[in-house]
Design an enzyme around this catalytic site. Structure first.
Site, short mmCIF file in Angstrom:
data_model
loop_
_atom_site.label_atom_id
_atom_site.label_comp_id
_atom_site.label_asym_id
_atom_site.label_seq_id
_atom_site.Cartn_x
_atom_site.Cartn_y
_atom_site.Cartn_z
N HIS A 87 0.79 -1.26 -0.04
CA HIS A 87 0.08 -0.08 -0.01
C HIS A 87 0.82 1.35 0.11
O HIS A 87 0.22 2.36 -0.06
CB HIS A 87 -0.98 0.18 1.33
CG HIS A 87 -0.30 0.29 2.64
ND1 HIS A 87 0.48 -0.83 3.05
CD2 HIS A 87 -0.25 1.46 3.18
CE1 HIS A 87 0.87 -0.08 4.44
NE2 HIS A 87 0.55 1.24 4.43
N HIS A 102 1.47 6.84 -0.66
CA HIS A 102 0.81 5.95 0.42
C HIS A 102 -0.52 6.03 -0.12
O HIS A 102 -1.46 6.99 -0.25
CB HIS A 102 0.81 6.62 1.79
CG HIS A 102 0.36 5.82 2.89
ND1 HIS A 102 -0.81 5.75 3.21
CD2 HIS A 102 1.12 4.95 3.67
CE1 HIS A 102 -1.18 4.98 4.28
NE2 HIS A 102 0.33 4.45 4.72
#
Length: 189
Positions: A87, A102
């Site tokens: 992620h 992110h």
């Protein structure tokens, strides 16, 4: 071979897996470009109880407006770090800039479900190259926000970081950006 077959052959590898096409746009080494298309938000608006916003660096959040789920490299550089949950990723750009991407808020708790990585630590990437994918529906079904943060994670290495992502195109009063639009300009003393 019909038109559809020609198009499919351009985006499918020999093993039958879909290949993600790169985005192309002009680049400069001191500029960070939008890795996804969407609405810009201030990092102050990003509410992450796990990761304080100050640790992200200096940059923007982008609320994706398309559901293609592809994140493109915002700079030329080398993949410096990846996460096991796919992620987030850090790119060490030319000139010493470190760029963090992110995906989502709290998405580390998803354990990687709905995320995949197209690159590995140490890979050289070009701006516009696909580096990660995410499933927006999986993020929302898990109850998390899908904001994509794109920051310079080492802002102290620069005398000034200019936020240039504002555009004249607005949605709900927020600037819209598309993949490859300039977001940040890092200036040295």
């Amino acid at each position: 071979m019909g038109l559809f077959d020609k198009i499919r052959s351009k985006i499918t590898s020999s093993d039958g897996k879909a290949e993600l096409p790169s985005a192309t746009f002009a680049t400069r080494p001191d500029v960070v470009y939008a890795p996804v298309s969407g609405m810009l938000v201030s990092l102050k608006e990003v509410k992450d109880e796990v990761l304080p916003v100050a640790l992200l660096g200096d940059g923007y959040g982008i609320l994706p407006t398309t559901n293609n789920g592809v994140v493109y490299a915002p700079v030329d550089g080398v993949i410096g770090a990846t996460t096991m949950t796919n992620h987030s990723i850090v790119i060490a750009a030319e000139g010493g800039m470190e760029v963090l991407i992110h995906i989502g808020i709290g998405t580390v708790n998803m354990g990687g479900k709905g995320f995949s990585r197209c690159v590995e630590t140490g890979d050289t990437v070009r701006a516009g190259q696909p580096i990660m994918t995410f499933n927006d529906d999986s993020i929302k079904q898990a109850g998390y926000e899908d904001v994509v943060c794109c920051t310079i994670s080492n802002p102290d290495a620069f005398s000034q970081i200019d936020h240039v992502g504002d555009t004249s195109t607005l949605l709900d009063g927020r600037p819209l950006v598309k993949i490859g639009d300039p977001l940040l300009v890092a200036r040295r003393a």
